[in-house]
Design an enzyme around this catalytic site. Sequence first.
Site, PDB file in Angstrom:
ATOM      1  CB  CYS A 133      -0.892   0.041   1.233  1.00 57.48           C
ATOM      2  SG  CYS A 133      -2.339  -0.989   1.070  1.00 57.48           S
ATOM      3  CB  CYS A 217      -6.202  -6.507  -0.530  1.00 56.58           C
ATOM      4  SG  CYS A 217      -4.441  -6.682  -0.821  1.00 56.58           S
ATOM      5  CB  CYS A 240      -4.253   1.429   2.761  1.00 56.01           C
ATOM      6  SG  CYS A 240      -4.472   1.767   1.317  1.00 56.01           S
TER       7      CYS A 240
HETATM    8  S1  SF4 Z   1      -4.614  -2.939  -1.157  1.00 57.08           S
HETATM    9 FE1  SF4 Z   1      -3.347  -4.657  -1.090  1.00 57.08          FE
HETATM   10  S2  SF4 Z   1      -2.297  -4.771  -2.927  1.00 57.08           S
HETATM   11 FE2  SF4 Z   1      -3.297  -2.900  -2.879  1.00 57.08          FE
HETATM   12  S3  SF4 Z   1      -1.789  -1.566  -2.346  1.00 57.08           S
HETATM   13 FE3  SF4 Z   1      -2.782  -2.144  -0.504  1.00 57.08          FE
HETATM   14  S4  SF4 Z   1      -1.837  -3.961   0.190  1.00 57.08           S
HETATM   15 FE4  SF4 Z   1      -1.054  -3.499  -1.823  1.00 57.08          FE
END
Ligand code: SF4
Lengths: 428, 552
Positions: A133, A217, A240
């Site tokens: 993320c 995800c 995130c």
């Molecule tokens: S949602 Fe999952 S894949 Fe997408 S950026 Fe965040 S962790 Fe990475």
Amino acid sequence: MLDLATAPGVRAHKPDKLRELGIMSLNGMFDEMDGVAVLRQAVEELLVDDVAIVSSFGADSSVLLHMVSEVNKDLPVYFLETGKHFPETLDYVETLKRQLGLTNVIALHPDAKDIERFDPKGDLWETDPDSCCHIRKTEPLDATVSGFGGWVTGRKRFQTAERGVLPHFELTSDDRIKVNPLAYFSDADITTYKLKYGLPEHPLYNKGYKSIGCAPCTSVVAEGEDPRAGRWRGLNKKECGIHFDFNGAIAKPMAAQELNLFKDGAFIADPFRAWAEGDDAASVRYTHIPLPVFLEHREAVLANPHPVGLLVSPGDNVELVQGDLDRFSSIAINFPAFGDGRGYSSARLIAERYGYKGELRAVGDVLHDQISHMRRCGMNAFVVKHEPTRKALEEGKLATVDLFYQPVGLTEVPVGTRPFLRRALENA
Amino acid sequence: MYRYDEFDAAFVKERTAQFSDQVARRLTGELNEDQFRPLRLMNGLYLQLHAYMLRIAVPYGTMSSKQLRMLARIARDYDRGYGHFTTRQNIQFNWPKLRDIPKILADLASVEMHAIQTSGNCIRNITTDQFAGATADEIIDPRPVAEILRQWSSLHPEFSYLPRKFKIAMTGSTNDRAAIRFHDIGLQAATNALGEIGWEVWVGGGLGRTPMIGKQISPFVPHEHLLAYLESILRVYNRYGRRDNKYKARIKILVHETGIDTIREQVEEEFAHVKGGVLTLPQQELDRITKYFAQPDYELVNETTVDVAKEKILNPPYGRWLERNLNAHRQPGYVSVTISLKPTGGAPGDATDKQMEVVADLAERYSFDELRVSHEQNLVLPHVRVTDLPAVYAKLVEHELAEGNAGQITDIICCPGLDFCALANARSIPLAQELSRKFASPERQAEIGDLKIKISGCINACGHHHVGHIGILGVEKKGTELYQITVGGDATENAAIGNILGHGFVVEDVPAAIERLVDLYISKRESADESFIAAYRRLGDAPFKEALYGNA
Ligand code: SF4
Ligand code: HEM
Ligand code: SF4
């Protein structure tokens, strides 16, 4: 985590008390006001020409974007193109842009060097979603948004337990302002608002995805479950990034040169991957499952909660899966060699006879001179490896014949292209 | 004749531009030969032994004088002053330069011609009876439907990468002059119980290394559903035709291996879906296209006859020409004239630029500006007034086009063979020339009567040897060119594939062997009215075998 206060080149500062007070009073004034008023205040008074909108184009994004279109269609709307989105999400971006007349939607891509360095294989999300993320969302967004005095998010109080106290206006640690016009919206408010304005649903919403982020995800949320429970399911991760928190999302990182999927006039990152030995039909995601494998594991695939695709190769009988086509978010027609034209018939059956409306992509030996035929047979996306073909597509210089003699099912758009109908019209 | 409207013109122009772009990319090396090959083949451009060969479509064999003049000009400006008319009713140029191809195509486009789909694994130029629309023995002029099929099949997006090439032939007459039983699809005009005219459909015929006679797949398909029916056949073929072996990839093999009944079921099932959809042909459209093929404004004259017997005495060559090269016309006072491209010692099907221009002039002056190419590699003036015959003949004589040998032993069909073709095992043109010299005597030819010799330089059978009354096939054995002789083939409605009766012959022995077959026939025939092929059917292989190989 990146600490902005100590990162090189970022000014250190002490909290501005006056600002804090101002925000508190704004929240008091707008406590009962509706979302559009909050947004208008931000755009027209508080942060004139100094505000960005960040949208995930997820299940609920249409509401905020509709408000944006009411206030000013030219406001910059940033979308994090993490390279890991569901193709449906990318489609949805286009749908909303069109329907709401937004003129300034900007995709933010991760830094190719970061991807190459930290996530060359695209599987960082599996082992370290926070870092994933970070490079895919936090960094690109930070770089952009740091130029604005504030930004607008689509977060809602009801979304997760921690969000229960979300205010309309927030001050960040570096004195910028986050505006949350939907902070007080309930699930029901969202539904009512969407209905009232006839907003289109995210294509995955009705398939059980209530909070949609990056494909790897995100999973389906059970009835009654917290909508965001589907994000990072099984991982101890709720949000995130550090500063930026929005319904963003994504999957396998793709370096820029790996943008192989040509769709809607541009090369984009391909969230899908090919089926591999050892894959489990019940749990793969973003994978084109070969038709014979699907037939063998039909029940498992139908119960698989993730987005999956279907791979149709020459010799496969599409008749056998006609009732299941809607299950797939993407169908790939395989051309192992361009001279093998069976895929054209398969594509026409899928698109014309069985009415499949999703992504129908050509994969394999996809070359310049076949693309117009493929389009006419219903294919709407192309995985292109051949460099000259890529160049021709990028430059819009495909040498094609755009006049068609024969009617070919539903892909035939211009009326004048069918000799007999053309005449029939003229004579009518 | 069909005339391009704006749409057709724009289509050909775009296609020419597209191919010019492809040629440019080849010349700069952006495309390698592997990538260029399928593209050039889709545009009729072959790489032959010595040079590129460009094949130009003459849709259903019909041309105007303007078009033939353009072909003459191309022969002169870009080639070596001649062109070669083929069994596919096309014309081939053997010496064009790659860099000239875009210019040639642009010239062709200016007279409504092109090279689209004259090669490649797609639906090829549709061929038909060279006397279509003129002949007295016709149920319907097949050309309007042929034109509609041409449009339907042009750059068909689903059927441009078939397992193999696909050839459709049609005839509106019960006397099949288009060899429809030896095409991937053959269409024979038919009348149903209600008296409506439609098409009997044959499928799976072909020559090549595995000759097959087509099988009837449907006794009657009305005009309005013909496209849907053909699309159904093509789809079944595209999906299930073999692609593992290019020698087994034609639809004839699919039909042979799967069985016509199963294929019919598959096609019917497909047809049930497709029928009544976008491919339904409106009567209005059929009428519109038919207008292009309206009969010319004939002069109303009484039945005129020429006394051939008298002419034969007065001017024997003219008499013979009248006897052999005319075909009865539907309009009293008119005939169709075959212009033989088989002069003694000539290369069958070749015409010089000058000859093309002469024929163009004759067509303009005496045949309502129309002419035809026959699959027997001759040209035809379809509508000539009987009273104009002497003038036409005189002009033909001047330019060595007046051979009165249509349908005779020297009217040989012959492929380019080793002189031009990269696939050939053996020469074919020199052999045809030798035979035409050997049997040059008009008296001898008249004595022999109808006898079709067809020569191919290899097993691909471009020269139709399987369906020659006498067929000659070039094979290679231990480095020498040998010629296999077959007997008893027939391309008409009495379709038959010739039998191989024994070992091959070296080239010097072929003419004598053919002569022995001819002599045997003459000695065994019941009367002069019994043709070679009729006698063969009655007598069987044995006497012919003996004639070829003796009693051993
Ligand atoms: S949602 Fe999952 S894949 Fe997408 S950026 Fe965040 S962790 Fe990475
Ligand atoms: C000179 C270059 C040529 C090449 C390379 C070539 C190649 C071939 C090949 C490979 C086949 C076999 C196809 C198959 O059975 O699958 C074939 C068949 C055929 N070709 Fe040609 N050909 C050439 C010239 C011609 C010419 C000049 C004519 C006409 C006179 C012609 C007419 C045909 C016909 C009628 C067939 C019939 C076989 C069938 O349809 O089954 N070709 N050719
Ligand atoms: S029959 Fe053979 S030699 Fe003759 S043109 Fe065809 S491929 Fe060439």
